[in-house]
Design a protein around this motif. Structure first.
Motif, PDB file in Angstrom:
ATOM      1  N   LEU A 405       0.807  -1.219   0.000  1.00 32.65           N
ATOM      2  CA  LEU A 405       0.000   0.000   0.000  1.00 32.65           C
ATOM      3  C   LEU A 405       0.843   1.275   0.000  1.00 32.65           C
ATOM      4  O   LEU A 405       0.529   2.224  -0.709  1.00 32.65           O
ATOM      5  CB  LEU A 405      -0.948   0.001   1.201  1.00 32.65           C
ATOM      6  CG  LEU A 405      -1.951  -1.160   1.277  1.00 32.65           C
ATOM      7  CD1 LEU A 405      -2.858  -1.003   2.486  1.00 32.65           C
ATOM      8  CD2 LEU A 405      -2.776  -1.243  -0.003  1.00 32.65           C
ATOM      9  N   GLY A 406       1.892   1.314   0.821  1.00 33.62           N
ATOM     10  CA  GLY A 406       2.699   2.524   0.882  1.00 33.62           C
ATOM     11  C   GLY A 406       3.430   2.810  -0.406  1.00 33.62           C
ATOM     12  O   GLY A 406       3.471   3.957  -0.878  1.00 33.62           O
ATOM     13  N   SER A 407       3.994   1.780  -1.015  1.00 36.85           N
ATOM     14  CA  SER A 407       4.687   1.970  -2.289  1.00 36.85           C
ATOM     15  C   SER A 407       3.691   2.273  -3.405  1.00 36.85           C
ATOM     16  O   SER A 407       3.974   3.078  -4.301  1.00 36.85           O
ATOM     17  CB  SER A 407       5.525   0.741  -2.641  1.00 36.85           C
ATOM     18  OG  SER A 407       4.745  -0.436  -2.591  1.00 36.85           O
ATOM     19  N   LYS A 408       2.510   1.659  -3.337  1.00 38.77           N
ATOM     20  CA  LYS A 408       1.479   1.966  -4.331  1.00 38.77           C
ATOM     21  C   LYS A 408       1.073   3.427  -4.233  1.00 38.77           C
ATOM     22  O   LYS A 408       0.926   4.116  -5.260  1.00 38.77           O
ATOM     23  CB  LYS A 408       0.261   1.069  -4.117  1.00 38.77           C
ATOM     24  CG  LYS A 408      -0.885   1.329  -5.079  1.00 38.77           C
ATOM     25  CD  LYS A 408      -2.053   0.385  -4.797  1.00 38.77           C
ATOM     26  CE  LYS A 408      -3.210   0.623  -5.766  1.00 38.77           C
ATOM     27  NZ  LYS A 408      -4.341  -0.307  -5.509  1.00 38.77           N
ATOM     28  N   TYR A 409       0.918   3.902  -2.991  1.00 34.84           N
ATOM     29  CA  TYR A 409       0.510   5.299  -2.828  1.00 34.84           C
ATOM     30  C   TYR A 409       1.603   6.238  -3.325  1.00 34.84           C
ATOM     31  O   TYR A 409       1.305   7.219  -4.017  1.00 34.84           O
ATOM     32  CB  TYR A 409       0.188   5.591  -1.359  1.00 34.84           C
ATOM     33  CG  TYR A 409      -0.471   6.943  -1.180  1.00 34.84           C
ATOM     34  CD1 TYR A 409      -1.821   7.103  -1.418  1.00 34.84           C
ATOM     35  CD2 TYR A 409       0.270   8.067  -0.805  1.00 34.84           C
ATOM     36  CE1 TYR A 409      -2.438   8.344  -1.289  1.00 34.84           C
ATOM     37  CE2 TYR A 409      -0.328   9.307  -0.672  1.00 34.84           C
ATOM     38  CZ  TYR A 409      -1.685   9.445  -0.911  1.00 34.84           C
ATOM     39  OH  TYR A 409      -2.288  10.670  -0.795  1.00 34.84           O
ATOM     40  N   TYR A 410       2.849   5.934  -2.997  1.00 31.39           N
ATOM     41  CA  TYR A 410       3.932   6.800  -3.489  1.00 31.39           C
ATOM     42  C   TYR A 410       3.995   6.770  -5.020  1.00 31.39           C
ATOM     43  O   TYR A 410       4.125   7.813  -5.668  1.00 31.39           O
ATOM     44  CB  TYR A 410       5.292   6.386  -2.922  1.00 31.39           C
ATOM     45  CG  TYR A 410       6.383   7.318  -3.421  1.00 31.39           C
ATOM     46  CD1 TYR A 410       6.731   8.446  -2.702  1.00 31.39           C
ATOM     47  CD2 TYR A 410       7.018   7.100  -4.646  1.00 31.39           C
ATOM     48  CE1 TYR A 410       7.685   9.340  -3.177  1.00 31.39           C
ATOM     49  CE2 TYR A 410       7.967   7.983  -5.126  1.00 31.39           C
ATOM     50  CZ  TYR A 410       8.296   9.104  -4.390  1.00 31.39           C
ATOM     51  OH  TYR A 410       9.222   9.985  -4.887  1.00 31.39           O
ATOM     52  N   ALA A 411       3.906   5.581  -5.597  1.00 29.18           N
ATOM     53  CA  ALA A 411       4.055   5.459  -7.049  1.00 29.18           C
ATOM     54  C   ALA A 411       2.918   6.119  -7.813  1.00 29.18           C
ATOM     55  O   ALA A 411       3.086   6.529  -8.967  1.00 29.18           O
ATOM     56  CB  ALA A 411       4.157   3.988  -7.441  1.00 29.18           C
TER      57      ALA A 411
END
Length: 582
Positions: A405-411
């Protein structure tokens, strides 16, 4: 600088900033050897700052009971974010968020399912015990959901892949129905070659994204299924069912969005192989035969003459979780607005008060070790006598264990343009079993980053190898994948499988033991018998790769035929194309 310098010399000069002493060295007769010596001398303080003692110290802090398993939305998150922020400040790194902070807020919804479920088949009721037989949740942000007397359909692997001429939903409408699917993508046999897989379809032995559980639930929602069930099998999955039950039976999270996930299927579930076989037998179907039939393109969905019932009570809460990010600004005024990212997820599974005895999922290897490694790399870059040309970002992300989720949000909400982000180098579970002769590339053959890795590995007398079990889909299971989905070249590598001065099967046995006994269990704790020397070698290698990418004119690229190349090419067209091809 001479135009005919050997490639190794050019890369060495780039790594030390192309200063005057380097030019003088490069003019000697033995240019390559001399430049390598100078480069090693200049890099020595940075490389030596990465130590097993420091890595262990940082891992112990993050994996301590005081951090309560580092679950998003918990006191453990506060402790983790505060610790990482303090560490980045002490290292003298700039805040990574342009707003002047070290955090990127990630809006999430937490949901804790309380499900009840049963199947009806052949005049029998098949009872299901949560979470030992199944797990079921709804990602819709609603307090309750019901699926009643839903017709069940077996859809093979649940894949629609036009490029392979594959459609597991052919000739059936699954709207409002409950679909049952096999895990992974199909291991299609090679024509006329018994025992071999067809390398022209679904990657042969390697898993494609079609085999990832996230895809299966996504296509189920697109098809209008009311509920989607994946049959867990330990061999193909690469992990036991307890990993599923431990992760999905407690609070889960998703990114908060305006539509409240109402476009998802009502129910997303897993069942054990034993319960699947019981269901198929009661429905008058042969599970083994249907699994075999699902390996063919002409497979058609099979109605099971069974009904599914789910009732889920959902405990909801909104939280602001956080990615933590720091920046080392590049030295070149023309290139400092271009970026190399190092990533690791700081989160784990938190604390389970219902357990007797130990209740904390400390996540020492997964992924306190990788987060500690991120800090070690950050410190190493501060030890360089001259900063790299491009900027370096150190990104510790939330919510990996809940679906990247965190990497998805950043990306999807990047703090810096992705078309000026050259690479993501990701770390997830570092080596605690000692140095290896090789380096494993997860997703081997995808990008030119692994070519850089191979060249830099020679400095350690190591070589790169493909992952031994690509069918487990590890490339799709960690944070680099969210960068890859947006087109950014991503590298996910780890220690290899040949340990120095150990029996041939040493690493294999060590990893199998960890997966069976500690992975996603409360027993994933710091141990006295860890040997972190291999982790140090890996981090030093990742340092060399990132530094080289930060100083080399040409952008890393996806290789021909990879699923991410088209998106990257499109993102680089126009204003950034000149930079990418320099």
């Amino acid at each position: 600088m001479k135009n005919n310098l050997p490639l190794l010399t050019l890369l060495g000069l780039l790594a030390i900033g192309c200063n005057e002493s380097a030019r003088q060295v490069a003019d000697t007769n033995d240019e390559a050897a001399a430049t390598t010596t100078v480069a090693s001398t200049v890099l020595k303080p940075a490389l030596q700052s990465i130590t097993a003692a420091d890595l262990l110290k940082r891992t112990k802090v993050l994996a301590s009971d005081a951090f309560e398993g580092r679950a998003p939305g918990s006191a453990g998150e506060d402790s983790t974010v505060n610790y990482l922020t303090r560490q980045f400040k002490q290292l003298g790194l700039q805040p990574g968020n342009p707003d002047g902070t070290y955090v990127q807020n990630v809006p999430m919804v937490g949901f804790t399912p309380q499900p009840k479920a049963s199947f009806e088949a052949g005049g029998k009721t098949i009872s299901l015990t949560f979470p030992t037989d199944y797990v079921a949740l709804t990602r819709r942000f609603v307090p309750s959901i019901d699926v009643t007397n839903s017709d069940m359909v077996f859809v093979g692997y649940g894949i629609v892949a036009p490029e392979y001429g594959w459609d597991d939903y052919k000739d059936v409408d699954v709207k409002g129905k409950t679909i049952v699917m096999l895990i992974n993508d199909p291991p299609v046999p090679a024509p006329g070659n018994a025992g071999q897989l067809d390398s022209t379809i679904f990657g042969g032995k390697a898993m494609t994204y079609y085999g990832r559980w996230t895809y299966k639930y996504e296509i189920a929602a697109q098809k209008g299924a009311a509920a989607a069930i994946i049959i867990h099998e330990t061999g193909p999955a690469g992990y036991p069912y307890e990993v599923i039950s431990g992760s999905h039976s407690r609070e889960n999270f998703d990114i908060n969005n305006p539509n409240k996930n109402m476009d998802r299927a009502k129910v997303e579930a897993w069942i054990t192989t034993d319960k699947a076989q019981q269901l198929f037998t009661a429905a008058g179907k042969n599970f083994a035969q249907l699994k075999q039939a699902a390996l063919q393109k002409d497979f058609k969905p099979v109605p099971l003459n069974a009904k599914a019932n789910f009732s889920i009570k959902n405990k909801l809460r909104e939280i602001q979780s956080r990615n933590v990010i720091a920046k080392l600004e590049g030295a070149d005024p023309k290139l400092k607005e271009e970026y190399v990212v190092y990533s690791a997820h700081w989160d784990h599974l938190g604390k389970d008060p219902s357990l007797k005895g130990d209740q904390v999922y400390n996540g020492a290897l997964d992924n306190a070790s990788g987060t500690a490694g991120l800090l070690e790399l950050a410190e190493a870059f501060t030890k360089l006598p001259q900063k790299p040309k491009r900027s370096i970002l150190f990104l510790a992300v939330t919510g990996e264990e809940k679906g990247l989720l965190g990497s998805k949000y950043y990306a999807t909400n990047p703090l810096y343009p992705l078309n000026k982000t050259l690479a993501d180098i990701n770390m997830d579970v570092l080596n605690a079993y000692g140095p290896t002769e090789d380096v494993t590339v997860i997703g081997y053959g995808n990008s030119t980053l692994e070519d850089v890795l191979a060249q830099e590995a020679k400095s350690q007398k190591r070589h790169i190898v493909p992952e031994s079990s690509p069918e487990n889909g590890s490339f799709y299971r960690s944070d680099h994948f969210e960068f890859a989905k947006q087109g950014v070249p991503a590298l996910y590598a780890e220690s290899g499988v040949v340990a120095r001065n150990q029996p041939a099967d040493y690493v294999k046995k060590w990893q199998e033991n960890y997966t069976a006994k500690d992975y996603h269990k409360v027993s994933d704790e710091v141990r006295d018998d860890w040997n972190l020397d291999g982790a140090v070698e890996d981090l030093q290698l990742f340092f060399r790769v990132g530094l080289r990418v930060a100083n080399t004119p040409k952008y890393p690229e996806w290789k021909e035929g990879t699923e991410f190349k088209a998106k990257r090419d499109a993102s680089l067209s126009g204003t950034n194309s000149a930079s990418a091809s320099r």
